[in-house]
Scaffold this motif. Structure first.
Motif, PDB file in Angstrom:
ATOM      1  N   SER A 170     -32.780  30.040 -20.228  1.00 26.21           N
ATOM      2  CA  SER A 170     -31.699  29.440 -19.435  1.00 26.21           C
ATOM      3  C   SER A 170     -31.615  30.086 -18.061  1.00 26.21           C
ATOM      4  CB  SER A 170     -30.364  29.600 -20.169  1.00 26.21           C
ATOM      5  OG  SER A 170     -30.358  28.879 -21.386  1.00 26.21           O
ATOM      6  N   ALA A 171     -31.809  31.398 -18.000  1.00 28.33           N
ATOM      7  CA  ALA A 171     -31.762  32.102 -16.719  1.00 28.33           C
ATOM      8  C   ALA A 171     -32.903  31.653 -15.813  1.00 28.33           C
ATOM      9  CB  ALA A 171     -31.820  33.614 -16.946  1.00 28.33           C
ATOM     10  N   LEU A 172     -34.081  31.448 -16.379  1.00 27.81           N
ATOM     11  CA  LEU A 172     -35.218  30.966 -15.592  1.00 27.81           C
ATOM     12  C   LEU A 172     -34.962  29.554 -15.073  1.00 27.81           C
ATOM     13  CD1 LEU A 172     -38.118  32.233 -17.880  1.00 27.81           C
ATOM     14  CD2 LEU A 172     -37.680  33.007 -15.538  1.00 27.81           C
ATOM     15  N   GLU A 173     -34.417  28.701 -15.942  1.00 31.62           N
ATOM     16  CA  GLU A 173     -34.126  27.329 -15.519  1.00 31.62           C
ATOM     17  C   GLU A 173     -33.140  27.321 -14.359  1.00 31.62           C
ATOM     18  OE1 GLU A 173     -32.571  23.068 -17.366  1.00 31.62           O
ATOM     19  OE2 GLU A 173     -32.472  24.884 -18.584  1.00 31.62           O
ATOM     20  N   ALA A 174     -32.102  28.147 -14.449  1.00 36.34           N
ATOM     21  CA  ALA A 174     -31.102  28.190 -13.382  1.00 36.34           C
ATOM     22  C   ALA A 174     -31.682  28.767 -12.094  1.00 36.34           C
ATOM     23  CB  ALA A 174     -29.904  29.023 -13.841  1.00 36.34           C
ATOM     24  N   HIS A 175     -32.474  29.822 -12.216  1.00 37.36           N
ATOM     25  CA  HIS A 175     -33.005  30.479 -11.020  1.00 37.36           C
ATOM     26  C   HIS A 175     -33.962  29.570 -10.252  1.00 37.36           C
ATOM     27  CE1 HIS A 175     -34.294  33.874  -8.510  1.00 37.36           C
ATOM     28  NE2 HIS A 175     -35.501  33.331  -8.598  1.00 37.36           N
ATOM     29  N   PHE A 176     -34.785  28.821 -10.978  1.00 41.99           N
ATOM     30  CA  PHE A 176     -35.797  27.981 -10.335  1.00 41.99           C
ATOM     31  C   PHE A 176     -35.353  26.522 -10.205  1.00 41.99           C
ATOM     32  CE2 PHE A 176     -38.429  31.531 -11.916  1.00 41.99           C
ATOM     33  CZ  PHE A 176     -39.142  31.839 -10.754  1.00 41.99           C
ATOM     34  N   ALA A 177     -34.063  26.272 -10.309  1.00 39.90           N
ATOM     35  CA  ALA A 177     -33.557  24.898 -10.276  1.00 39.90           C
ATOM     36  C   ALA A 177     -33.915  24.179  -8.983  1.00 39.90           C
ATOM     37  CB  ALA A 177     -32.038  24.892 -10.476  1.00 39.90           C
ATOM     38  N   ASP A 178     -33.967  24.909  -7.872  1.00 35.44           N
ATOM     39  CA  ASP A 178     -34.267  24.279  -6.583  1.00 35.44           C
ATOM     40  C   ASP A 178     -35.754  24.267  -6.265  1.00 35.44           C
ATOM     41  OD1 ASP A 178     -31.577  23.757  -6.061  1.00 35.44           O
ATOM     42  OD2 ASP A 178     -31.278  25.730  -5.137  1.00 35.44           O
ATOM     43  N   THR A 179     -36.468  25.321  -6.655  1.00 35.50           N
ATOM     44  CA  THR A 179     -37.874  25.444  -6.274  1.00 35.50           C
ATOM     45  C   THR A 179     -38.839  24.839  -7.289  1.00 35.50           C
ATOM     46  OG1 THR A 179     -37.816  27.678  -7.198  1.00 35.50           O
ATOM     47  CG2 THR A 179     -37.554  27.456  -4.805  1.00 35.50           C
ATOM     48  N   LEU A 180     -38.486  24.904  -8.579  1.00 39.06           N
ATOM     49  CA  LEU A 180     -39.285  24.286  -9.651  1.00 39.06           C
ATOM     50  C   LEU A 180     -38.360  23.467 -10.536  1.00 39.06           C
ATOM     51  CD1 LEU A 180     -41.530  27.325 -10.696  1.00 39.06           C
ATOM     52  CD2 LEU A 180     -42.307  25.270  -9.501  1.00 39.06           C
ATOM     53  N   PRO A 181     -37.731  22.442  -9.985  1.00 40.23           N
ATOM     54  CA  PRO A 181     -36.684  21.736 -10.729  1.00 40.23           C
ATOM     55  C   PRO A 181     -37.196  21.150 -12.033  1.00 40.23           C
ATOM     56  CG  PRO A 181     -37.405  20.449  -8.829  1.00 40.23           C
ATOM     57  CD  PRO A 181     -38.013  21.807  -8.688  1.00 40.23           C
ATOM     58  N   GLY A 182     -36.563  21.572 -13.120  1.00 42.10           N
ATOM     59  CA  GLY A 182     -36.883  21.025 -14.426  1.00 42.10           C
ATOM     60  C   GLY A 182     -38.028  21.701 -15.146  1.00 42.10           C
ATOM     61  N   SER A 217     -52.174  16.163 -17.500  1.00 43.08           N
ATOM     62  CA  SER A 217     -51.696  14.921 -16.918  1.00 43.08           C
ATOM     63  C   SER A 217     -50.268  15.113 -16.470  1.00 43.08           C
ATOM     64  CB  SER A 217     -51.769  13.785 -17.947  1.00 43.08           C
ATOM     65  OG  SER A 217     -50.952  14.069 -19.051  1.00 43.08           O
ATOM     66  N   PRO A 218     -49.824  14.316 -15.480  1.00 38.64           N
ATOM     67  CA  PRO A 218     -48.467  14.492 -14.989  1.00 38.64           C
ATOM     68  C   PRO A 218     -47.439  14.238 -16.068  1.00 38.64           C
ATOM     69  CG  PRO A 218     -49.775  13.129 -13.498  1.00 38.64           C
ATOM     70  CD  PRO A 218     -50.565  13.295 -14.761  1.00 38.64           C
ATOM     71  N   VAL A 219     -46.338  14.987 -16.032  1.00 37.09           N
ATOM     72  CA  VAL A 219     -45.221  14.750 -16.929  1.00 37.09           C
ATOM     73  C   VAL A 219     -44.150  13.990 -16.177  1.00 37.09           C
ATOM     74  CG1 VAL A 219     -45.698  16.820 -18.260  1.00 37.09           C
ATOM     75  CG2 VAL A 219     -44.189  16.975 -16.318  1.00 37.09           C
ATOM     76  N   ALA A 220     -43.188  13.456 -16.897  1.00 32.26           N
ATOM     77  CA  ALA A 220     -42.128  12.698 -16.260  1.00 32.26           C
ATOM     78  C   ALA A 220     -41.361  13.590 -15.297  1.00 32.26           C
ATOM     79  CB  ALA A 220     -41.184  12.143 -17.317  1.00 32.26           C
ATOM     80  N   PRO A 221     -41.189  13.189 -14.044  1.00 34.98           N
ATOM     81  CA  PRO A 221     -40.510  14.044 -13.077  1.00 34.98           C
ATOM     82  C   PRO A 221     -39.038  14.194 -13.415  1.00 34.98           C
ATOM     83  CG  PRO A 221     -40.936  11.875 -12.145  1.00 34.98           C
ATOM     84  CD  PRO A 221     -41.630  11.918 -13.462  1.00 34.98           C
ATOM     85  N   PRO A 222     -38.474  15.378 -13.153  1.00 39.91           N
ATOM     86  CA  PRO A 222     -37.050  15.573 -13.370  1.00 39.91           C
ATOM     87  C   PRO A 222     -36.248  14.842 -12.302  1.00 39.91           C
ATOM     88  CG  PRO A 222     -38.028  17.507 -12.362  1.00 39.91           C
ATOM     89  CD  PRO A 222     -39.156  16.568 -12.675  1.00 39.91           C
ATOM     90  N   ALA A 223     -34.943  14.855 -12.479  1.00 44.24           N
ATOM     91  CA  ALA A 223     -34.084  14.106 -11.566  1.00 44.24           C
ATOM     92  C   ALA A 223     -34.128  14.680 -10.156  1.00 44.24           C
ATOM     93  CB  ALA A 223     -32.658  14.106 -12.090  1.00 44.24           C
ATOM     94  N   ALA A 224     -34.142  16.008 -10.058  1.00 42.53           N
ATOM     95  CA  ALA A 224     -34.118  16.633  -8.745  1.00 42.53           C
ATOM     96  C   ALA A 224     -35.503  16.639  -8.117  1.00 42.53           C
ATOM     97  CB  ALA A 224     -33.605  18.066  -8.856  1.00 42.53           C
ATOM     98  N   THR A 225     -35.545  16.737  -6.798  1.00 43.87           N
ATOM     99  CA  THR A 225     -36.796  16.815  -6.061  1.00 43.87           C
ATOM    100  C   THR A 225     -36.806  18.107  -5.262  1.00 43.87           C
ATOM    101  OG1 THR A 225     -36.903  14.411  -5.863  1.00 43.87           O
ATOM    102  CG2 THR A 225     -38.243  15.701  -4.324  1.00 43.87           C
ATOM    103  N   PRO A 226     -37.876  18.919  -5.389  1.00 44.52           N
ATOM    104  CA  PRO A 226     -37.896  20.176  -4.665  1.00 44.52           C
ATOM    105  C   PRO A 226     -38.033  19.956  -3.169  1.00 44.52           C
ATOM    106  CG  PRO A 226     -40.000  19.769  -5.692  1.00 44.52           C
ATOM    107  CD  PRO A 226     -39.078  18.695  -6.170  1.00 44.52           C
ATOM    108  N   PRO A 227     -37.562  20.902  -2.370  1.00 38.79           N
ATOM    109  CA  PRO A 227     -37.713  20.766  -0.927  1.00 38.79           C
ATOM    110  C   PRO A 227     -39.178  20.759  -0.553  1.00 38.79           C
ATOM    111  CG  PRO A 227     -37.031  22.994  -1.521  1.00 38.79           C
ATOM    112  CD  PRO A 227     -36.925  22.166  -2.752  1.00 38.79           C
TER     113      PRO A 227
END
Length: 318
Positions: free
Chosen positions: A59-71, A17-27
């Motif tokens: 932490s490195a994964l979170e930073a790297h995918f911040a734009d493409t898989l935000p959150g 089921s869907p999880v709560a969306p993060p603040a950012a929205t991917p392109p």
């Protein structure tokens, strides 16, 4: 499927089921049903952080995918289960070197066979929606296949690492087409929380994978988790069908879990997830004389009548 359900219990998520969306929205990606492969990119990040601790790698994964898989690799979406989620995923990362080869082999096969899987599916069932991408990634044990909403609508995601663990040595084609069927079928079924809807959706998805892949093994059809279902259920076919028939209009996790997840708290006479096999038997029975594209359009009260009649024909119940 199965891994999504087990990890959901550990991480405090609702399975599939869907999880709560993060603040950012991917392109927004380009239109068209296509595979967006982040699995190999995941591995490249970990290769640069090979000597780091699992926490640092996360932490490195979170930073790297911040734009493409935000959150996705962050903790915020797990709410008050964030600490447990981080422990769970750190444990997965600690074992990545030994799991890497198998996970990347699945990712390679997905990339190689994705277009073929779609072509075969559409020829037999119908055109898939084209406005959404399909994402391939390493889910850190969260799911093998699931829908998630990260702020740009509900999309289909595949976790190559979980697939490699739960379908060892199996072709990914049946599993992929099972999930593609849900993408095609869900809008046709609409909102329907009763058990008869899940029985049909999962049974027909399994039947579609079986029809499109003649000779597919029970492992490839997902009928082996958490234990092989068919050997335990075949001798008790009538009992299982009658039990499902008695639950058709039930709703909620107490009714759903024994049939479709490995998370049942109920003492049950039947193997976990036995609803998948009963649903497959039902689809095989009702499928005589009908093609997949026709069966995928059945819905509503008429479909429920078919299901009731089909189960009655398959087993004489008290």
């Amino acid at each position: 499927m199965f891994r999504a359900m087990i990890a959901a219990s550990l991480l405090g998520l609702a399975a599939c089921s869907p999880v709560a969306p993060p603040a950012a929205t991917p392109p927004a990606p380009p239109a068209g049903l296509r595979l967006v492969d982040y699995a190999h990119e995941f591995d490249a990040v970990l290769q640069t952080e090979a000597d780091a601790s699992p926490d640092r790698q996360l932490s490195a994964l979170e930073a790297h995918f911040a734009d493409t898989l935000p959150g996705f690799y962050g903790s915020e979406r797990f709410g008050d289960r964030a600490e447990a989620a981080d422990r769970f995923r750190a444990d997965v990362l600690s074992r990545w070197p030994e799991k890497r080869e198998a996970a990347l082999a699945v990712a390679d096969e997905f990339a190689d066979r994705f277009d073929q899987a779609i072509a075969r599916f559409e020829a037999a069932v119908g055109p898939l929606p084209t406005e959404r991408p399909v994402y391939l990634l390493m889910s850190l044990g969260e799911f093998d296949g699931a829908t998630r909403d990260f702020g740009d609508g509900e999309n289909l995601y595949f976790g190559a690492d979980a697939i490699s663990q739960y379908y060892p040595g199996a072709s990914t084609m049946p599993f992929l087409q099972h999930e593609l069927f849900h993408l095609y079928h869900s809008p046709r079924m609409g909102e329907c929380p009763e058990i008869w809807c899940s029985l049909w959706s999962e049974g027909l998805a399994t039947y579609t994978a079986e029809r499109l892949n003649p000779g597919a093994s029970d492992i490839e059809l997902g009928l082996h988790l958490p234990e092989p279902i068919r050997p335990a259920l075949d001798p008790r076919r009538r009992e299982a069908i009658c039990e499902v028939r008695s639950r058709l209009d039930a709703t909620g996790s107490e009714a759903y879990n024994p049939l479709f997840t490995g998370m049942s708290g109920e003492a049950t006479r039947f193997p976990a997830r036995y609803g998948y096999l009963v649903g497959l038997w039902l689809a095989e029975h009702l499928g005589e004389g009908h093609d997949l594209s026709e069966m995928a359009e059945w819905h509503g009260p008429e479909l429920r009548q078919r299901i009731v009649a089909g189960l009655a024909a398959m087993a004489e119940c008290p």
